[in-house]
Scaffold this active site. Structure first.
Site, short mmCIF file in Angstrom:
data_model
loop_
_atom_site.label_atom_id
_atom_site.label_comp_id
_atom_site.label_asym_id
_atom_site.label_seq_id
_atom_site.Cartn_x
_atom_site.Cartn_y
_atom_site.Cartn_z
N GLU A 1 -5.45 17.15 8.69
CA GLU A 1 -4.05 16.37 8.59
C GLU A 1 -3.40 17.17 7.43
OE1 GLU A 1 -5.95 12.53 7.50
OE2 GLU A 1 -5.39 11.70 9.21
N TYR B 1 4.92 8.02 10.65
CA TYR B 1 3.77 8.60 9.75
C TYR B 1 4.50 9.85 8.71
CZ TYR B 1 -0.38 5.93 11.29
OH TYR B 1 -1.27 5.13 11.74
N SER B 2 3.47 10.48 8.23
CA SER B 2 3.94 11.52 7.56
C SER B 2 4.70 12.63 7.75
CB SER B 2 2.74 12.11 6.60
OG SER B 2 1.96 11.20 5.77
N ASN C 1 0.56 5.18 0.49
CA ASN C 1 -0.36 6.38 0.60
C ASN C 1 0.11 7.91 0.44
OD1 ASN C 1 -0.04 5.16 3.40
ND2 ASN C 1 -1.08 7.33 4.10
N ASP C 2 0.29 8.54 1.47
CA ASP C 2 0.77 10.01 1.36
C ASP C 2 2.07 10.33 0.68
OD1 ASP C 2 -1.23 10.12 3.11
OD2 ASP C 2 -0.33 11.24 4.74
N LEU D 1 0.76 -1.39 0.11
CA LEU D 1 0.03 -0.19 -0.09
C LEU D 1 0.93 1.34 0.02
CD1 LEU D 1 -3.13 0.98 1.88
CD2 LEU D 1 -1.16 2.07 2.64
N ARG E 1 0.17 15.53 13.89
CA ARG E 1 1.19 14.74 13.12
C ARG E 1 1.35 15.78 11.55
NH1 ARG E 1 -3.50 11.25 13.41
NH2 ARG E 1 -4.79 11.32 11.82
N GLN F 1 4.38 7.22 2.06
CA GLN F 1 3.77 6.32 3.09
C GLN F 1 3.68 4.91 2.44
OE1 GLN F 1 2.48 7.13 6.81
NE2 GLN F 1 4.44 7.96 6.16
C1 FRU Z 1 -3.00 10.99 5.85
C2 FRU Z 1 -2.33 10.31 6.86
C3 FRU Z 1 -1.58 11.06 7.66
C4 FRU Z 1 -0.76 10.16 8.34
C5 FRU Z 1 -0.72 8.87 7.34
C6 FRU Z 1 -0.30 7.57 7.94
O1 FRU Z 1 -3.52 10.24 4.46
O2 FRU Z 1 -3.55 9.76 7.84
O3 FRU Z 1 -2.23 11.98 8.54
O4 FRU Z 1 0.45 10.68 8.93
O5 FRU Z 1 -1.87 9.06 6.51
O6 FRU Z 1 -0.26 7.13 6.99
#
Ligand code: FRU
Length: 468
Positions: free
Chosen positions: A219, A100-101, A40-41, A38, A160, A57
């Protein structure tokens, strides 16, 4: 788990899964996706030492939102990327539930430095968060320097996504936050050395700056100058749909205004992308002075786990690299100029929409300026509609089969579609509105046109730029 045990699992997962992921017909040809697992960010987007670096991420061990690590790729042209060593793996106690991000800076000595959130979840459902540093080492990896900031008083464990920059005299940082009474905010901090941080205060959020009730958590904030204004991009959670606005589970939008180093005096909130999937973007300013952006062409929680790419062991992709610019007071986005180099031979057409050619739309750049009312069908699960004043994307939900809509205002200007097998990015009126979405056609789509007007269109097939 030790770092070397974790790394062994990553190597095994990538070696076992990468060919299968690459064989997916929905796999992008020129967008970034993780080799397996996966994504993500976007994180740590920066030009440093003559290369663009993008971190992301990444769950390298599967498609669930677990084991959040930082993947790392680098490039000289924003298109042809090479894999670098995974930058951060969640090993230490202060990041045990995920790295995390966060963001990247070149520190005072010119070393690439990452600032990220160490997330810690407890068995009772509560959590805490630490903002942490890591610095590039000689081997192309990153050495962790540990936490530099804990939770501020009055806030929940949801603090975060540090975005750090140097304003010429000091380091500044914005953080996404949820207060103890569940108001979403963006917090500002300052530092002289990246290690000691001093709170300045909230600069935007729910019940602030004239926004009223505006979500329980914000976020991924990003604050930057563009022209003679500042822009704050952020992702509020907990906003109810309002007509054609705020239709996704979580929002991503921009506020423009004046930032004096302490306070941000801003106007209204506007969605940055009006499509089905777009979240957690991050920007950087490159050596040509461009404000560049990557976004996540995905959204958490909704029905992501039923995307068909799951069968091939990978999930989600980035947007194309975009450049931000103003049209008057309106924030616009365009695909970066470098993308033109992926274009093959052009085909043009001018005439009745009904006579427009059946173009191959697997991986393509399509520019259209239609009149009247009409529609372009892209396979069996996506349609682009236009009518005076409005452009709309209609997509068949891959879980429920239901057709759903996202709409954007249209001033009658050119519409650019960037297509890459299972994604569309639609730039309306030179990027005054953008609609991005994933879709999963059962075969490579060929354009089917309907409409009562004329159309001026140009089509280019787009070549591949796979990550090496
Ligand atoms: C946004 C988020 C961030 C966090 C990250 C975790 O998509 O929820 O706030 O740091 O993804 O993967």
């Amino acid at each position: 788990m030790s770092e070397s045990d974790f790394l062994k699992q990553v190597v095994r997962s990538v070696l076992a899964g990468q060919l299968k992921a690459a064989a997916d017909p929905h796999r992008p040809a020129w967008h970034l996706a993780a080799p397996v697992g996966l994504l993500n960010d976007p994180n740590g987007f920066i030009e440093h030492g003559g290369r663009y670096h993008l971190f992301y991420q990444w769950n390298p061990l599967g498609c669930a939102h677990r084991h959040k690590s930082w993947g790392h790729v680098s490039s000289t042209d924003l298109l042809h990327w090479q894999h670098e060593l995974p930058a951060l793996l969640p090993i230490e106690e202060y990041e045990v539930s995920g790295c995390y991000s966060g963001s990247a800076v070149s520190d005072a000595q010119g070393r690439l430095t990452l600032i990220y959130t160490g997330n810690v979840k407890y068995p009772d459902g509560s959590r805490t968060a630490y903002q942490c540093l890591a610095r590039e080492d000689e081997l192309g990896g990153f050495s962790k320097l540990g936490p530099v900031l804990g939770l501020p008083e009055g806030y929940s464990g949801h603090v975060r996504d540090p975005k750090v920059w140097h304003d010429g005299s000091q380091w500044l940082m914005v953080l996404g936050a949820r207060t103890l009474d569940s108001q979403g905010e963006v917090l500002l901090y300052r530092s002289d050395n990246l290690h000691e941080w001093h709170a300045i205060g909230p600069i935007a959020g729910s019940r602030r700056g004239g926004l009223g009730e505006f979500g329980y958590m914000w976020e991924c904030p990003d604050l930057f100058p563009l022209g003679d204004q500042h822009v704050l991009i952020s992702c509020p959670q907990g906003i109810a749909p309002e007509g054609d606005n705020y239709l996704n589970i979580y929002q991503c939008g921009w506020l423009a205004g004046n930032f004096d180093g302490k306070q941000f005096d801003h106007g209204a909130f506007h969605e940055l992308d009006r499509g089905f999937e777009f979240y957690a973007p991050q920007t950087t300013c490159d050596s040509r002075g461009r404000r560049l952006l990557f976004g996540w062409l995905g959204l958490p929680e909704e029905n992501e786990m039923s995307q068909p790419t799951m069968e091939y062991g990978w999930l989600h992709q980035m947007t194309c690299p975009r450049e931000l610019y103003w049209q008057g007071e309106w924030l616009c986005q365009k695909p970066v100029d470098e993308l033109h180099s992926l274009k093959g031979e052009a085909t043009g057409y001018q005439g009745a929409v009904l006579g427009a050619p059946a173009l191959a739309l697997g991986s393509a750049w399509l520019e259209l300026t239609p009149t009247g009312q009409g529609m372009l069908a892209l396979g069996d699960s996506l349609r682009l509609h236009w009518q005076p004043g409005q452009v709309a994307l209609e997509r068949r939900n891959w879980e429920s089969g239901e057709w759903q809509w996202r709409k954007a205002p249209w001033q009658g200007g050119r519409i650019i579609l960037l297509l890459d097998h299972s994604s569309i990015e639609c730039f309306v009126d030179e990027g005054r509105a953008v609609l991005s979405a994933r879709y999963f056609p059962s075969a490579e789509p060929v354009a089917v046109w309907q409409g009562d007007g004329e159309i001026d269109l140009t089509h280019w097939p787009l070549g591949a730029s796979l990550v090496q």
